[in-house]
Scaffold this motif. Structure first.
Motif, PDB file in Angstrom:
ATOM      1  N   SER A  46      67.159  30.515  78.639  1.00  0.00           N
ATOM      2  CA  SER A  46      67.447  31.389  79.770  1.00  0.00           C
ATOM      3  C   SER A  46      68.072  32.693  79.285  1.00  0.00           C
ATOM      4  CB  SER A  46      68.395  30.678  80.739  1.00  0.00           C
ATOM      5  OG  SER A  46      68.698  31.515  81.831  1.00  0.00           O
ATOM      6  N   GLY A  47      67.588  33.797  79.829  1.00  0.00           N
ATOM      7  CA  GLY A  47      68.130  35.102  79.478  1.00  0.00           C
ATOM      8  C   GLY A  47      67.439  35.778  78.310  1.00  0.00           C
ATOM      9  N   ASP A  48      66.643  35.062  77.551  1.00  0.00           N
ATOM     10  CA  ASP A  48      65.927  35.666  76.424  1.00  0.00           C
ATOM     11  C   ASP A  48      64.940  36.714  76.934  1.00  0.00           C
ATOM     12  OD1 ASP A  48      67.206  34.128  74.551  1.00  0.00           O
ATOM     13  OD2 ASP A  48      65.522  32.764  74.193  1.00  0.00           O
ATOM     14  N   ARG A  49      64.801  37.776  76.180  1.00  0.00           N
ATOM     15  CA  ARG A  49      63.754  38.771  76.430  1.00  0.00           C
ATOM     16  C   ARG A  49      62.520  38.316  75.656  1.00  0.00           C
ATOM     17  NH1 ARG A  49      66.571  43.529  73.670  1.00  0.00           N
ATOM     18  NH2 ARG A  49      67.032  41.754  72.322  1.00  0.00           N
ATOM     19  N   VAL A  50      61.435  38.049  76.359  1.00  0.00           N
ATOM     20  CA  VAL A  50      60.252  37.434  75.748  1.00  0.00           C
ATOM     21  C   VAL A  50      59.023  38.304  76.004  1.00  0.00           C
ATOM     22  CG1 VAL A  50      58.720  35.413  75.742  1.00  0.00           C
ATOM     23  CG2 VAL A  50      61.196  35.119  76.011  1.00  0.00           C
ATOM     24  N   LEU A  51      58.234  38.491  74.948  1.00  0.00           N
ATOM     25  CA  LEU A  51      56.933  39.138  75.080  1.00  0.00           C
ATOM     26  C   LEU A  51      55.852  38.126  74.727  1.00  0.00           C
ATOM     27  CD1 LEU A  51      55.149  41.662  75.496  1.00  0.00           C
ATOM     28  CD2 LEU A  51      55.375  42.089  73.029  1.00  0.00           C
ATOM     29  N   ASP A  52      54.934  37.918  75.663  1.00  0.00           N
ATOM     30  CA  ASP A  52      53.765  37.073  75.430  1.00  0.00           C
ATOM     31  C   ASP A  52      52.587  38.001  75.143  1.00  0.00           C
ATOM     32  OD1 ASP A  52      51.798  35.144  75.382  1.00  0.00           O
ATOM     33  OD2 ASP A  52      52.002  34.555  77.480  1.00  0.00           O
ATOM     34  N   VAL A  53      52.109  37.984  73.902  1.00  0.00           N
ATOM     35  CA  VAL A  53      51.068  38.914  73.441  1.00  0.00           C
ATOM     36  C   VAL A  53      49.696  38.267  73.600  1.00  0.00           C
ATOM     37  CG1 VAL A  53      50.196  40.230  71.465  1.00  0.00           C
ATOM     38  CG2 VAL A  53      52.669  39.978  71.821  1.00  0.00           C
ATOM     39  N   ALA A  54      48.727  39.070  74.084  1.00  0.00           N
ATOM     40  CA  ALA A  54      47.390  38.543  74.385  1.00  0.00           C
ATOM     41  C   ALA A  54      47.537  37.318  75.284  1.00  0.00           C
ATOM     42  CB  ALA A  54      46.624  38.223  73.106  1.00  0.00           C
ATOM     43  N   ALA A  55      48.255  37.525  76.384  1.00  0.00           N
ATOM     44  CA  ALA A  55      48.729  36.439  77.243  1.00  0.00           C
ATOM     45  C   ALA A  55      47.641  35.830  78.110  1.00  0.00           C
ATOM     46  CB  ALA A  55      49.859  36.950  78.144  1.00  0.00           C
ATOM     47  N   GLY A  56      46.486  36.491  78.219  1.00  0.00           N
ATOM     48  CA  GLY A  56      45.468  35.972  79.127  1.00  0.00           C
ATOM     49  C   GLY A  56      45.985  35.965  80.548  1.00  0.00           C
ATOM     50  N   THR A  57      45.863  34.824  81.208  1.00  0.00           N
ATOM     51  CA  THR A  57      46.333  34.716  82.590  1.00  0.00           C
ATOM     52  C   THR A  57      47.783  34.233  82.675  1.00  0.00           C
ATOM     53  OG1 THR A  57      45.340  32.521  82.730  1.00  0.00           O
ATOM     54  CG2 THR A  57      44.025  34.365  83.508  1.00  0.00           C
ATOM     55  N   GLY A  58      48.449  34.022  81.510  1.00  0.00           N
ATOM     56  CA  GLY A  58      49.890  33.868  81.524  1.00  0.00           C
ATOM     57  C   GLY A  58      50.483  32.482  81.405  1.00  0.00           C
ATOM     58  N   SER A  59      49.761  31.512  80.846  1.00  0.00           N
ATOM     59  CA  SER A  59      50.310  30.147  80.828  1.00  0.00           C
ATOM     60  C   SER A  59      51.604  30.062  80.022  1.00  0.00           C
ATOM     61  CB  SER A  59      49.276  29.160  80.280  1.00  0.00           C
ATOM     62  OG  SER A  59      48.924  29.468  78.948  1.00  0.00           O
ATOM     63  N   ALA A  60      51.669  30.716  78.860  1.00  0.00           N
ATOM     64  CA  ALA A  60      52.905  30.685  78.077  1.00  0.00           C
ATOM     65  C   ALA A  60      53.989  31.514  78.749  1.00  0.00           C
ATOM     66  CB  ALA A  60      52.643  31.181  76.659  1.00  0.00           C
ATOM     67  N   ALA A  61      53.600  32.644  79.330  1.00  0.00           N
ATOM     68  CA  ALA A  61      54.580  33.494  80.023  1.00  0.00           C
ATOM     69  C   ALA A  61      55.238  32.749  81.167  1.00  0.00           C
ATOM     70  CB  ALA A  61      53.885  34.755  80.533  1.00  0.00           C
ATOM     71  N   PHE A  62      54.453  32.010  81.942  1.00  0.00           N
ATOM     72  CA  PHE A  62      55.022  31.259  83.063  1.00  0.00           C
ATOM     73  C   PHE A  62      55.960  30.157  82.566  1.00  0.00           C
ATOM     74  CE2 PHE A  62      51.000  32.483  85.511  1.00  0.00           C
ATOM     75  CZ  PHE A  62      51.629  33.555  86.123  1.00  0.00           C
ATOM     76  N   ALA A  63      55.596  29.522  81.466  1.00  0.00           N
ATOM     77  CA  ALA A  63      56.456  28.473  80.915  1.00  0.00           C
ATOM     78  C   ALA A  63      57.794  29.052  80.471  1.00  0.00           C
ATOM     79  CB  ALA A  63      55.761  27.774  79.756  1.00  0.00           C
ATOM     80  N   ALA A  64      57.768  30.245  79.876  1.00  0.00           N
ATOM     81  CA  ALA A  64      59.017  30.884  79.452  1.00  0.00           C
ATOM     82  C   ALA A  64      59.845  31.318  80.656  1.00  0.00           C
ATOM     83  CB  ALA A  64      58.710  32.081  78.559  1.00  0.00           C
ATOM     84  N   ALA A  65      59.188  31.874  81.663  1.00  0.00           N
ATOM     85  CA  ALA A  65      59.904  32.319  82.869  1.00  0.00           C
ATOM     86  C   ALA A  65      60.559  31.148  83.592  1.00  0.00           C
ATOM     87  CB  ALA A  65      58.946  33.049  83.802  1.00  0.00           C
ATOM     88  N   ALA A  66      59.914  29.988  83.546  1.00  0.00           N
ATOM     89  CA  ALA A  66      60.472  28.807  84.219  1.00  0.00           C
ATOM     90  C   ALA A  66      61.796  28.382  83.605  1.00  0.00           C
ATOM     91  CB  ALA A  66      59.472  27.655  84.162  1.00  0.00           C
ATOM     92  N   LEU A  67      62.047  28.793  82.352  1.00  0.00           N
ATOM     93  CA  LEU A  67      63.307  28.479  81.681  1.00  0.00           C
ATOM     94  C   LEU A  67      64.377  29.539  81.944  1.00  0.00           C
ATOM     95  CD1 LEU A  67      61.901  27.284  78.232  1.00  0.00           C
ATOM     96  CD2 LEU A  67      62.767  25.858  80.095  1.00  0.00           C
ATOM     97  N   GLY A  68      64.000  30.584  82.665  1.00  0.00           N
ATOM     98  CA  GLY A  68      64.955  31.646  82.964  1.00  0.00           C
ATOM     99  C   GLY A  68      64.863  32.836  82.037  1.00  0.00           C
ATOM    100  N   ALA A  69      63.842  32.895  81.204  1.00  0.00           N
ATOM    101  CA  ALA A  69      63.652  34.040  80.321  1.00  0.00           C
ATOM    102  C   ALA A  69      63.150  35.246  81.118  1.00  0.00           C
ATOM    103  CB  ALA A  69      62.675  33.692  79.206  1.00  0.00           C
ATOM    104  N   ARG A  70      63.380  36.426  80.566  1.00  0.00           N
ATOM    105  CA  ARG A  70      62.852  37.667  81.135  1.00  0.00           C
ATOM    106  C   ARG A  70      61.566  37.986  80.386  1.00  0.00           C
ATOM    107  NH1 ARG A  70      67.660  41.443  79.905  1.00  0.00           N
ATOM    108  NH2 ARG A  70      67.938  39.919  78.230  1.00  0.00           N
ATOM    109  N   VAL A  71      60.447  37.920  81.059  1.00  0.00           N
ATOM    110  CA  VAL A  71      59.162  37.850  80.367  1.00  0.00           C
ATOM    111  C   VAL A  71      58.239  39.005  80.733  1.00  0.00           C
ATOM    112  CG1 VAL A  71      57.161  36.397  79.852  1.00  0.00           C
ATOM    113  CG2 VAL A  71      59.357  35.341  80.435  1.00  0.00           C
ATOM    114  N   ILE A  72      57.638  39.593  79.705  1.00  0.00           N
ATOM    115  CA  ILE A  72      56.503  40.501  79.865  1.00  0.00           C
ATOM    116  C   ILE A  72      55.288  39.815  79.255  1.00  0.00           C
ATOM    117  CG2 ILE A  72      55.479  42.707  79.211  1.00  0.00           C
ATOM    118  CD1 ILE A  72      58.273  43.909  79.177  1.00  0.00           C
ATOM    119  N   ALA A  73      54.201  39.765  80.008  1.00  0.00           N
ATOM    120  CA  ALA A  73      52.930  39.233  79.519  1.00  0.00           C
ATOM    121  C   ALA A  73      51.981  40.413  79.314  1.00  0.00           C
ATOM    122  CB  ALA A  73      52.342  38.238  80.517  1.00  0.00           C
TER     123      ALA A  73
END
Length: 270
Positions: A46-73
């Protein structure tokens, strides 16, 4: 921001390939679990700044956001980003989707605590450029984590099956499954990282009754295969039909469930 000079013709070609078919279906039907697998391996909190590169439709980005991370896909393909934004709205997920080339990311040096990519950055044509960008935008002490299909696994074999039917790639373009070779990725990252962790896994896929069903699903939905068939004549298309079906049948010979091997590699930026 990266100063890499991008081949705009090649960039446009890659963008168009991933707009073909329906990758959203592939993401939702088949590879969705890989995003959570990668996020767990990266140790995102939670709180991590996360970049999901070549994220497609965002499966990894959503998983990170569910933990409370701040995510850009980020992704090269606007159509995939639109699917991701729609999914985020439906889920109520706080993920920002940005168009970006993995070889020239529009982010500052050290901007993120974790930079991740699930079966995404492996398809950037120039591996060293993409690896340099993953590391550049990760802060010192932060995590870079990639999940990629292996050369010897099922998807790697699929691309090897397609290769004889396709034009030679432009000079400097490397095969995507090399990202699933640990030695190759270690060379790309070099001495800019330490604390390297790795594990191999297999995605269990029980959707297909036989090789023909696998082939037909991918011909309809998976951009690189749709593109391959568009570039060949009827005779070669029939031959590729037979080879892809045979590949699928071999993968199903001993079990109704295919096993698609992948490599997860994590590292800490020095």
């Amino acid at each position: 921001m990266s100063a890499t000079i991008i081949d705009r013709e090649l960039e446009a070609k890659h963008r168009a390939v991933w707009a073909l078919g329906d990758y959203r279906a592939v993401a939702d039907d088949l590879v969705l679990p890989l995003g959570s697998e990668l996020v767990a391996a990266a140790g995102i909190q939670s709180g991590d700044r996360v970049l999901d590169v070549a994220a497609g439709t965002g499966s990894a980005a959503f998983a990170a956001a569910a933990l409370g991370a701040r995510v850009i896909a980020s992704d090269l393909c606007p159509e995939l980003l639109e699917h991701g934004r729609a999914a985020a709205a439906a889920r109520g997920a706080d993920v920002e989707f940005r168009e970006a080339n993995a070889e020239a990311l529009p982010f500052a040096d050290g901007e993120f605590d974790a930079v991740i990519s699930s079966i995404g950055v492996m398809f950037a044509p120039h591996h060293q450029r993409a690896a340099d960008e993953l590391i550049r935008v990760c802060r010192p002490g932060g995590t870079v984590a990639v999940l990629s299909w292996t050369p010897s696994g099922f998807i790697g074999q699929m691309f090897a099956t397609m290769k004889p039917y396709l034009p030679a790639p432009p000079p400097g373009v490397q095969p995507a499954p090399l990202w699933g070779d640990e030695a190759h990725v270690r060379t790309l990252f070099g001495d800019r990282v330490d604390g390297i962790g790795r594990r191999r896994g297999a995605l269990a896929v029980g959707r297909f009754s036989d090789g023909a069903a696998f082939r037909d699903y991918f011909k309809a939905n998976y951009g690189p295969i749709v593109s391959a068939y568009q570039s060949i004549d009827d005779e070669n298309a029939a031959a590729l039909d037979a080879e892809l079906a045979a590949l699928g049948d071999r993968a199903l010979a001993d079990s109704p469930t295919m096993q698609w091997e992948y490599l997860v590699l994590t590292a800490r930026r020095r």
